[in-house]
Design a protein around this motif. Sequence first.
Motif, PDB file in Angstrom:
ATOM      1  N   PRO A 132       0.774  -1.296  -0.152  1.00  0.00           N
ATOM      2  CA  PRO A 132       0.088   0.070  -0.055  1.00  0.00           C
ATOM      3  C   PRO A 132       0.991   1.399   0.047  1.00  0.00           C
ATOM      4  CG  PRO A 132       0.229  -0.852   2.188  1.00  0.00           C
ATOM      5  CD  PRO A 132       0.976  -2.044   1.270  1.00  0.00           C
ATOM      6  N   GLU A 133       0.275   2.319  -0.538  1.00  0.00           N
ATOM      7  CA  GLU A 133       1.127   3.609  -0.679  1.00  0.00           C
ATOM      8  C   GLU A 133       0.579   4.284   0.595  1.00  0.00           C
ATOM      9  OE1 GLU A 133       2.858   6.441  -0.762  1.00  0.00           O
ATOM     10  OE2 GLU A 133       3.455   5.403  -2.869  1.00  0.00           O
ATOM     11  N   LEU A 134       1.573   4.520   1.608  1.00  0.00           N
ATOM     12  CA  LEU A 134       1.184   5.014   3.042  1.00  0.00           C
ATOM     13  C   LEU A 134       2.118   6.475   3.041  1.00  0.00           C
ATOM     14  CD1 LEU A 134       1.910   1.660   4.722  1.00  0.00           C
ATOM     15  CD2 LEU A 134      -0.208   2.837   4.329  1.00  0.00           C
ATOM     16  N   VAL A 183       0.275   9.150   5.237  1.00  0.00           N
ATOM     17  CA  VAL A 183      -0.516   8.737   6.366  1.00  0.00           C
ATOM     18  C   VAL A 183      -0.011   9.296   7.660  1.00  0.00           C
ATOM     19  CG1 VAL A 183      -1.574   6.692   7.330  1.00  0.00           C
ATOM     20  CG2 VAL A 183      -1.179   6.945   5.097  1.00  0.00           C
ATOM     21  N   TRP A 236       1.708   4.108  12.407  1.00  0.00           N
ATOM     22  CA  TRP A 236       0.676   4.621  11.708  1.00  0.00           C
ATOM     23  C   TRP A 236      -0.510   4.712  12.468  1.00  0.00           C
ATOM     24  CZ3 TRP A 236       3.727   1.475   8.086  1.00  0.00           C
ATOM     25  CH2 TRP A 236       4.529   2.300   7.338  1.00  0.00           C
ATOM     26  N   VAL A 264      -4.642   4.258   8.774  1.00  0.00           N
ATOM     27  CA  VAL A 264      -4.296   3.241   7.882  1.00  0.00           C
ATOM     28  C   VAL A 264      -5.446   2.539   7.528  1.00  0.00           C
ATOM     29  CG1 VAL A 264      -3.348   0.778   8.180  1.00  0.00           C
ATOM     30  CG2 VAL A 264      -2.059   2.873   9.008  1.00  0.00           C
ATOM     31  N   GLU A 270      -8.253   3.537   6.389  1.00  0.00           N
ATOM     32  CA  GLU A 270      -8.873   4.417   5.553  1.00  0.00           C
ATOM     33  C   GLU A 270      -8.110   3.656   3.980  1.00  0.00           C
ATOM     34  OE1 GLU A 270      -9.591   8.714   3.651  1.00  0.00           O
ATOM     35  OE2 GLU A 270      -9.060   8.278   5.720  1.00  0.00           O
ATOM     36  N   VAL A 271      -6.792   3.546   4.190  1.00  0.00           N
ATOM     37  CA  VAL A 271      -5.961   3.203   2.952  1.00  0.00           C
ATOM     38  C   VAL A 271      -6.434   1.669   2.558  1.00  0.00           C
ATOM     39  CG1 VAL A 271      -3.813   2.892   2.177  1.00  0.00           C
ATOM     40  CG2 VAL A 271      -4.077   4.824   3.267  1.00  0.00           C
ATOM     41  N   GLU A 328     -10.029   0.534   0.980  1.00  0.00           N
ATOM     42  CA  GLU A 328     -10.341   0.521  -0.415  1.00  0.00           C
ATOM     43  C   GLU A 328     -10.824  -0.680  -0.975  1.00  0.00           C
ATOM     44  OE1 GLU A 328      -7.142   2.569  -2.472  1.00  0.00           O
ATOM     45  OE2 GLU A 328      -7.358   4.220  -1.327  1.00  0.00           O
ATOM     46  N   TYR A 360      -0.545   1.796  -9.460  1.00  0.00           N
ATOM     47  CA  TYR A 360       0.729   2.201  -8.719  1.00  0.00           C
ATOM     48  C   TYR A 360       1.842   1.202  -9.346  1.00  0.00           C
ATOM     49  CZ  TYR A 360       3.803   3.141  -4.894  1.00  0.00           C
ATOM     50  OH  TYR A 360       4.761   3.516  -4.259  1.00  0.00           O
ATOM     51  N   ASN A 410       1.453  11.098  -3.716  1.00  0.00           N
ATOM     52  CA  ASN A 410      -0.122  11.622  -3.418  1.00  0.00           C
ATOM     53  C   ASN A 410      -1.060  11.003  -4.624  1.00  0.00           C
ATOM     54  OD1 ASN A 410       0.748  13.025  -1.123  1.00  0.00           O
ATOM     55  ND2 ASN A 410       1.333  14.638  -2.488  1.00  0.00           N
ATOM     56  N   ARG A 423      -3.529   9.274  -4.544  1.00  0.00           N
ATOM     57  CA  ARG A 423      -5.009   9.306  -4.215  1.00  0.00           C
ATOM     58  C   ARG A 423      -5.717  10.730  -4.847  1.00  0.00           C
ATOM     59  NH1 ARG A 423      -6.620   7.425   1.595  1.00  0.00           N
ATOM     60  NH2 ARG A 423      -4.887   8.353   2.203  1.00  0.00           N
TER      61      ARG A 423
END
Length: 500
Positions: A190-192, A195, A203, A208, A210-211, A214, A452, A465, A467
């Motif tokens: 995941p792209e963090l 965050v 985190w 976290v 929320e990511v 998805e 990604y 970024n 998102r």
Amino acid sequence: MAQQLRQYQAQALSELRQGIRSGAMAQMLMAPTGSGKTTIASAIKQGACAKGKKAFFIVDSLELVDQAAKRFMDDGMWVGVIQGDHIMTNYAAPVQVATIQTLGRRWRQMPDEIRPDLLIIDEAHVLHQAHEDIIQWCKEKRVPVIGLSATPFRKGLGKIFDRLVVTITTGDLMDAGYLCRARCYAPNIPELKGVKTNSSGDWDADAVAEVMGENGLMGDVIEQWLKLAEGRQTIVFGANVAHSRALCDRFRQVGIAAAHIDGYDTDKEGRTETINAFRRGEIKVLCNVAVLTKGFDAPETACVVLARPTKSLMLHIQMIGRGLRTAEGKSDCIIIDHAGNCLRNGLPDSPLPQELHDGESSRNLDRKERDKKDPVEKPCASCGHVSTKHVCPACGFKPEVRQDVEVVEGELYEITKDNAPKEKWSTEELASLYAELKGYAEAKGIKPGWAYFKCQEYAGRAPRNTRQIKSKAPSQQTLNIVRHLNIKAAKRREAGRAAA
């Protein structure tokens, strides 16, 4: 009847006794999950009872009280319990199993004659103020204290404990057959970036979640489990309660017997009933938050799904350790890492720190600090298997240097000047490529993370970024790039099958 000690357990017991004789009244025993910490604790307690001493065993969760009490009774000891109005409350018993919450409230009023002559603390990397107060009293009274932990990396433990005793490594336990081997897969990362973190430096759980919540990532958890581990007793670690419940629902939607428990909303009786159903095999997948990271013993667990990213080495080791115990008919444990934790914190048998934090050093033991010589864990581009090897030990895929012309048997596809990978990408060019790949993924119903990774694969990196970048319809140039990458993936799969 007491169990026969293994060689390394007997050695640990000898070192602890030697430490007490030399004046180290508070010692930390570092022993991996599945190494038999409770067996060592039982042997220590039996020795204390034989001398007419009283020994306390402190746990920090309700689930562990009855488990520990039963173990000590099975070993022939007279056991009392200090926890609420527990049916086994009996201060006359020489062995007391206590929750730190109840013991902390009763400690000040407890007369010295029923206080311990020996104190053992389970999961001692998690210390409350009550722990520290009781340890201080023990030091003043020359009462030996032994902390048990697989991950004693917390900052400042070296100021509380005088000495660290290391038993054996996870890798050695695997080699000896006391723990099962693990196969780790990282199908996506995941792209963090951006965050937010909490006060401990990890985190924030809700951020976290929320990511990780998805739709594409949620679906990928189910897809990869069906592909890699269907039929295995599985523990899933979610980011927060809502995320764990949502994952549980996804498993149920595809016909898998799944349940959720947590340390917040579900009561002890409900958790115990659910855990017992999991152990009986009535529940195949057990999703959880803040419950199964320590002390949970279910050897039949043959898969661990990491859907909760963490920077904490302690939490990472505690999570993956839930699946490493051996059981009849169990050959290995599959770890499916959707959080990038194995790449960030290491594989189950990776080396761990073997020192206590002095409370002053800037070095954070609870973070993976790599030496330049340390092997780097990476996922196979073909199957996602995580290892430190150049050639994937799972599928045999060997990464190749990228060429400008890609040749596939039966089909030729040329990368032209217009769509060849650039040596340098401007921020705008990279964002445009990602936006079109994202648009392609949406049109094809592919999970969002695909864009990604394809951007990373083709351009060497992805924009920040992501998102905030809106999807765009792919141009013919981007469609050619996608086709090129698909052909490369097909070629890798063919190479993997040929090697197998």
